[in-house]
Design an enzyme around this catalytic site. Structure first.
Site, mmCIF file in Angstrom:
data_model
loop_
_atom_site.group_PDB
_atom_site.id
_atom_site.type_symbol
_atom_site.label_atom_id
_atom_site.label_comp_id
_atom_site.label_asym_id
_atom_site.label_seq_id
_atom_site.Cartn_x
_atom_site.Cartn_y
_atom_site.Cartn_z
ATOM 1 N N CYS A 80 0.680 -7.574 11.717
ATOM 2 C CA CYS A 80 0.950 -7.694 13.161
ATOM 3 C C CYS A 80 0.190 -8.851 13.797
ATOM 4 O O CYS A 80 0.013 -8.883 15.017
ATOM 5 C CB CYS A 80 0.642 -6.392 13.872
ATOM 6 S SG CYS A 80 1.824 -5.092 13.463
ATOM 7 N N TYR A 124 -1.463 -3.632 -6.765
ATOM 8 C CA TYR A 124 -1.310 -4.290 -5.466
ATOM 9 C C TYR A 124 -2.631 -4.340 -4.696
ATOM 10 O O TYR A 124 -3.368 -3.354 -4.643
ATOM 11 C CB TYR A 124 -0.232 -3.587 -4.619
ATOM 12 C CG TYR A 124 -0.218 -4.129 -3.211
ATOM 13 C CD1 TYR A 124 0.327 -5.386 -2.947
ATOM 14 C CD2 TYR A 124 -0.827 -3.442 -2.158
ATOM 15 C CE1 TYR A 124 0.277 -5.923 -1.668
ATOM 16 C CE2 TYR A 124 -0.875 -3.973 -0.876
ATOM 17 C CZ TYR A 124 -0.321 -5.218 -0.646
ATOM 18 O OH TYR A 124 -0.384 -5.749 0.618
ATOM 19 N N ARG A 182 0.831 -1.189 0.000
ATOM 20 C CA ARG A 182 0.000 0.000 0.000
ATOM 21 C C ARG A 182 0.873 1.250 0.000
ATOM 22 O O ARG A 182 2.009 1.231 0.457
ATOM 23 C CB ARG A 182 -0.930 0.017 1.224
ATOM 24 C CG ARG A 182 -2.111 -0.946 1.122
ATOM 25 C CD ARG A 182 -3.019 -0.867 2.338
ATOM 26 N NE ARG A 182 -2.347 -1.336 3.529
ATOM 27 C CZ ARG A 182 -1.794 -0.571 4.449
ATOM 28 N NH1 ARG A 182 -1.864 0.758 4.349
ATOM 29 N NH2 ARG A 182 -1.179 -1.090 5.477
ATOM 30 N N ASP A 224 -9.326 -10.037 8.740
ATOM 31 C CA ASP A 224 -8.809 -8.696 8.432
ATOM 32 C C ASP A 224 -9.824 -7.575 8.666
ATOM 33 O O ASP A 224 -9.432 -6.487 9.057
ATOM 34 C CB ASP A 224 -8.329 -8.648 6.979
ATOM 35 C CG ASP A 224 -7.447 -7.447 6.669
ATOM 36 O OD1 ASP A 224 -6.489 -7.195 7.418
ATOM 37 O OD2 ASP A 224 -7.728 -6.740 5.673
ATOM 38 N N SER A 257 -1.413 -3.672 10.262
ATOM 39 C CA SER A 257 -1.033 -4.517 9.131
ATOM 40 C C SER A 257 0.219 -5.336 9.461
ATOM 41 O O SER A 257 1.188 -4.804 10.001
ATOM 42 C CB SER A 257 -0.773 -3.644 7.905
ATOM 43 O OG SER A 257 -1.935 -2.891 7.622
ATOM 44 N N ARG A 303 2.211 -12.149 -0.603
ATOM 45 C CA ARG A 303 0.889 -12.502 -0.056
ATOM 46 C C ARG A 303 0.282 -13.690 -0.780
ATOM 47 O O ARG A 303 0.687 -14.038 -1.890
ATOM 48 C CB ARG A 303 -0.052 -11.302 -0.197
ATOM 49 C CG ARG A 303 0.436 -10.074 0.584
ATOM 50 C CD ARG A 303 -0.619 -9.483 1.443
ATOM 51 N NE ARG A 303 -0.061 -8.510 2.386
ATOM 52 C CZ ARG A 303 -0.611 -8.235 3.556
ATOM 53 N NH1 ARG A 303 -1.703 -8.842 3.936
ATOM 54 N NH2 ARG A 303 -0.058 -7.347 4.362
ATOM 55 N N LYS A 333 -9.798 -2.598 1.440
ATOM 56 C CA LYS A 333 -9.520 -1.459 2.298
ATOM 57 C C LYS A 333 -10.288 -0.209 1.861
ATOM 58 O O LYS A 333 -10.763 0.563 2.690
ATOM 59 C CB LYS A 333 -8.011 -1.179 2.367
ATOM 60 C CG LYS A 333 -7.207 -2.355 2.949
ATOM 61 C CD LYS A 333 -7.711 -2.744 4.313
ATOM 62 C CE LYS A 333 -7.242 -4.089 4.808
ATOM 63 N NZ LYS A 333 -5.902 -4.195 5.322
ATOM 64 N N HIS A 355 -10.650 -2.710 11.258
ATOM 65 C CA HIS A 355 -9.533 -3.532 10.763
ATOM 66 C C HIS A 355 -9.270 -4.631 11.793
ATOM 67 O O HIS A 355 -8.302 -4.572 12.543
ATOM 68 C CB HIS A 355 -8.304 -2.624 10.601
ATOM 69 C CG HIS A 355 -7.157 -3.259 9.875
ATOM 70 N ND1 HIS A 355 -5.857 -2.820 10.037
ATOM 71 C CD2 HIS A 355 -7.101 -4.255 8.965
ATOM 72 C CE1 HIS A 355 -5.051 -3.536 9.265
ATOM 73 N NE2 HIS A 355 -5.777 -4.418 8.604
HETATM 74 P P1 GTP Z 1 -2.491 -7.762 7.357
HETATM 75 O O1 GTP Z 1 -2.987 -8.799 6.416
HETATM 76 O O2 GTP Z 1 -1.362 -6.961 6.788
HETATM 77 O O3 GTP Z 1 -3.554 -6.863 7.899
HETATM 78 O O4 GTP Z 1 -1.741 -8.497 8.560
HETATM 79 P P2 GTP Z 1 -2.132 -9.457 9.775
HETATM 80 O O5 GTP Z 1 -2.399 -8.633 10.974
HETATM 81 O O6 GTP Z 1 -3.161 -10.458 9.374
HETATM 82 O O7 GTP Z 1 -0.731 -10.175 10.068
HETATM 83 P P3 GTP Z 1 -0.299 -11.720 10.021
HETATM 84 O O8 GTP Z 1 -1.128 -12.576 10.931
HETATM 85 O O9 GTP Z 1 -0.223 -12.125 8.614
HETATM 86 O O10 GTP Z 1 1.158 -11.645 10.652
HETATM 87 C C1 GTP Z 1 2.200 -10.916 10.093
HETATM 88 C C2 GTP Z 1 3.528 -11.421 10.586
HETATM 89 O O11 GTP Z 1 3.571 -11.455 12.011
HETATM 90 C C3 GTP Z 1 3.817 -12.842 10.100
HETATM 91 O O12 GTP Z 1 5.163 -12.884 9.660
HETATM 92 C C4 GTP Z 1 3.621 -13.666 11.331
HETATM 93 O O13 GTP Z 1 4.402 -14.834 11.312
HETATM 94 C C5 GTP Z 1 3.994 -12.722 12.467
HETATM 95 N N1 GTP Z 1 3.242 -13.071 13.712
HETATM 96 C C6 GTP Z 1 1.914 -13.335 13.810
HETATM 97 N N2 GTP Z 1 1.562 -13.687 15.068
HETATM 98 C C7 GTP Z 1 2.696 -13.642 15.811
HETATM 99 C C8 GTP Z 1 2.985 -13.893 17.185
HETATM 100 O O14 GTP Z 1 2.123 -14.244 17.995
HETATM 101 N N3 GTP Z 1 4.285 -13.725 17.584
HETATM 102 C C9 GTP Z 1 5.258 -13.332 16.701
HETATM 103 N N4 GTP Z 1 6.498 -13.181 17.167
HETATM 104 N N5 GTP Z 1 5.024 -13.090 15.391
HETATM 105 C C10 GTP Z 1 3.755 -13.235 14.939
HETATM 106 C C1 SPV Z 2 -2.993 -4.606 5.159
HETATM 107 O O1 SPV Z 2 -2.031 -3.983 4.693
HETATM 108 O O2 SPV Z 2 -3.500 -4.324 6.275
HETATM 109 C C2 SPV Z 2 -3.571 -5.746 4.423
HETATM 110 C C3 SPV Z 2 -3.142 -5.972 3.060
HETATM 111 O O3 SPV Z 2 -4.433 -6.436 4.942
HETATM 112 S S1 SPV Z 2 -3.937 -4.884 1.945
HETATM 113 O O4 SPV Z 2 -5.228 -5.470 1.569
HETATM 114 O O5 SPV Z 2 -3.091 -4.772 0.795
HETATM 115 O O6 SPV Z 2 -4.168 -3.609 2.570
HETATM 116 MN MN MN Z 3 -5.072 -5.646 6.895
#
Ligand code: GTP
Ligand code: SPV
Ligand code: MN
Length: 587
Positions: A254, A201, A73, A281, A252, A370, A210, A230
């Site tokens: 996290c 993207y 983004r 999400d 994002s 992704r 979003k 979110h």
């Molecule tokens: P968006 O799709 O961008 O909104 O992200 P999201 O919040 O769904 O994040 P996602 O669960 O994909 O996690 C992103 C990164 O954080 C990945 O590399 C995970 O492996 C890492 N991660 C997720 N949960 C944990 C956790 O409990 N501990 C640690 N250390 N890392 C984590």
């Molecule tokens: C984020 O960045 O929080 C995502 C991926 O979930 S996107 O849909 O590209 O914003």
């Molecule tokens: Mn997101």
């Protein structure tokens, strides 16, 4: 060429107008059928937009490589175009609607010549849900069409609902020439419209996600008395067979997808705990007649972060990805399987840009690579995700990447305090947006990039849910990302996060007393289930400790942040900050 595919004149007129401006060679109205998807895939395999993966290990799955400058983004190119600048607020980039239209229409002029223009009717949320909302995205990207088919309820049923309701969000998208200097993502919340050009993207191009389900929807939600957030939605089933639904807002990349698909620890599994994934999400929440908040996941698929997804972290995601998935900007193994850092098996031979892998070039998969996959493929997919009325929430969780200070978990004392905790959220930036990574910034409710209006008004809107007769969820804050002196994570995270969810459910059920501190309630000694957990000596007390000195400084920063919104900031929130600040001074 003109094809009339709708009985709704305003829709036909808009499609005509767009075609006159963008001058495509062909117009295709998407019906959402399997045949249509297959033929799009066929086309993209021919043009090289998609690369077929190993059919034995990854049936009907494909790799897409984006332009190397178009991988995330772009918050600096994303605008909220309300008539008054103050209504967009300091949390958004703003442009006057007339200027924004003029600027972006000039870029759309002839942008689709030589291309097919796709008209995509879609529904965000279960097609028969009163909470669901529809939109139409026009795009010249077959990759966008294929992704929208996975991420939304797309095609004829959505078009029928749009024709019946007459109201829909208009999203116009073109990949343009991918030149970042001609890339803009513009939102016109008063007009229920979005215009996006110059990027293919996800967050910039899949306009249902979003742009519609957060920026436009949050604006509508404020006018109509609901919330577009979110957040993931997860169902936690305890050994008694009772389900608690929890929504969690983490910025994002996290941890939302990971928490939504959590695999219980062995101990929890033996005791009978189960996890049900409703969403990963986005969450739309509406107060029900019973005073509770009811939540739906407006999406039908996951657009998830690939790196870090492995057999020990998120085996559910891996199982979900075993067929019918689209991967974007991952690496390839010698036998044409997708690969990314943290996958835990195989070796990359080709990097995300298609070059022979060389570690001197950095990670093999882009850090924001992704996957796109249908939610129903997830082994923990909750059938309630199809419920028209949604699921009732027991708890709302905020959290971010905080290497220091912020405890593993604490509970806000009431709704207003919880709103402060959400507003004050901070997190280190990630690769999900272009720009520096690892910089601590305020990301209120994980909505900094996504709130379609002034954050001060948004906080006031959150506060307004606290009304007589309301049975609001308890609000918590978590931090999975505390680091020790060596820079290693102190908390194992992932499946072990269920230990924290178990404590929260005990609080919701009133069976766990907790320990009050100036910042909220933390687990008292012995309350957190740490059975079979190997933590470094002293780590648990450090993770649960409230550092009074550190929090005084944090409250000062939070105060400065709230003040930066000026007069519009609700007094109630400032008073809440003062209350916590005073308690810290007295401590
Ligand atoms: P968006 O799709 O961008 O909104 O992200 P999201 O919040 O769904 O994040 P996602 O669960 O994909 O996690 C992103 C990164 O954080 C990945 O590399 C995970 O492996 C890492 N991660 C997720 N949960 C944990 C956790 O409990 N501990 C640690 N250390 N890392 C984590
Ligand atoms: C984020 O960045 O929080 C995502 C991926 O979930 S996107 O849909 O590209 O914003
Ligand atoms: Mn997101």
């Amino acid at each position: 060429m003109r094809e009339m595919a709708s009985s709704l004149e305003p829709l036909n007129r808009w499609v005509d107008e767009v075609a006159r401006l963008t001058r495509p060679d062909r117009i295709h109205w998407c019906d959402g059928s399997d045949a249509e998807y297959d033929s799009l895939v066929e086309t993209m395999l021919g043009t090289g937009d998609l690369i077929a993966l190993n059919p034995e290990t990854n049936p009907r799955s494909y790799l897409h490589r984006s332009h190397p400058s178009d991988v995330a983004r772009v918050e600096h190119l994303t605008f909220v175009c309300t008539p008054k600048e103050d209504d967009a607020g300091p949390n958004n980039h703003w442009m006057a609607p007339a200027d924004a239209h003029a600027k972006i229409d000039a870029l759309f002029d002839g942008a689709m010549s030589g291309r097919t223009m796709y008209v995509i009717p879609y529904c965000m949320g279960p097609i028969d849900s009163p909470i669901a909302r529809c939109g139409v995205e026009i795009t010249d990207s077959p990759y966008v069409v294929a992704n929208m088919r996975i991420m939304t309820r797309m095609g004829t049923p959505a078009l029928k609902r749009i024709e019946r309701e007459g109201r829909f969000v208009r999203g116009l998208h073109s990949t343009g020439d991918l030149d970042p200097s001609r890339r803009f993502i513009m939102h016109f919340p008063d007009e229920l419209s979005i215009k996006s050009i110059g990027s293919g993207y996800g967050g910039n191009a899949l306009l249902g996600k979003k742009c519609h389900a957060l920026r436009i929807a949050s604006y509508q939600a404020r006018q109509e008395g609901w919330l577009a957030e979110h957040m993931l939605i997860v169902g936690v089933e305890n050994p008694k067979g009772e389900k608690h639904y929890i929504a969690a807002a983490f910025p994002s990349a996290c941890g939302k997808t990971n928490l939504a698909m959590l695999i219980p620890t062995e101990g929890h599994r033996k005791d009978g705990w189960k996890i049900w994934t409703v969403g990963d999400d986005i969450c739309w929440m509406t107060p029900g007649e019973d005073g509770r908040l009811w939540a739906i996941n407006p999406e039908a698929g996951y657009f998830g972060v690939a790196p870090g997804t492995g057999p020990n972290t998120n085996p559910s995601a891996l199982a979900t990805l075993s067929h019918d998935a689209i991967f974007t900007n991952v690496a390839l193994t010698a036998d044409n399987r997708p690969w990314w850092e943290g996958l835990g098996e195989g070796e990359p031979v080709t990097d995300w840009q298609g070059r022979p892998y060389d570690k001197a070039n950095g990670p093999a998969a882009h850090p924001n690579s992704r996957f796109t996959v249908s939610a129903k493929q997830c082994p923990s997919w909750a059938p309630e995700a199809e419920e028209a009325r949604g699921v009732p929430l027991s708890a709302i969780v905020f959290g971010g990447r905080r290497p220091s200070l912020v405890p593993l978990v604490f509970e806000a004392r009431d709704w207003a305090h919880g709103v402060l905790v959400g507003a004050a959220m901070g997190s280190e930036t990630t690769a999900a947006a272009t720009g520096a990574v690892g910089v601590l910034r305020r990301d209120s409710m994980a909505m900094k990039p996504f709130c379609g209006y002034n954050f001060a008004d948004y906080f006031a809107h959150w506060l307004s849910f606290d009304q007589p007769g309301a049975h609001l969820p308890k609000i918590f804050h978590v931090n999975w990302f505390r680091k020790d002196g060596d820079g290693a994570f102190m908390w194992p995270g992932y499946g072990d996060n269920l230990r924290v969810l178990e404590w929260m459910i005990g609080r919701v059920e009133g069976t766990v007393p907790g320990l009050e501190t100036p910042i909220g309630t933390v687990p008292a000694a012995g309350e957190l289930n740490v059975r079979d957990l190997a933590l470094r000596n002293g780590a648990l007390s450090e993770l649960l400790n409230v550092d009074i000195e550190g929090w005084r400084a944090e409250l000062d920063h939070i105060g400065e942040y709230l003040d930066s919104f000026g007069e519009r900031m609700p007094e109630r929130l400032k008073a809440e900050r003062k209350r916590v600040g005073d308690a810290l001074v007295a401590a």
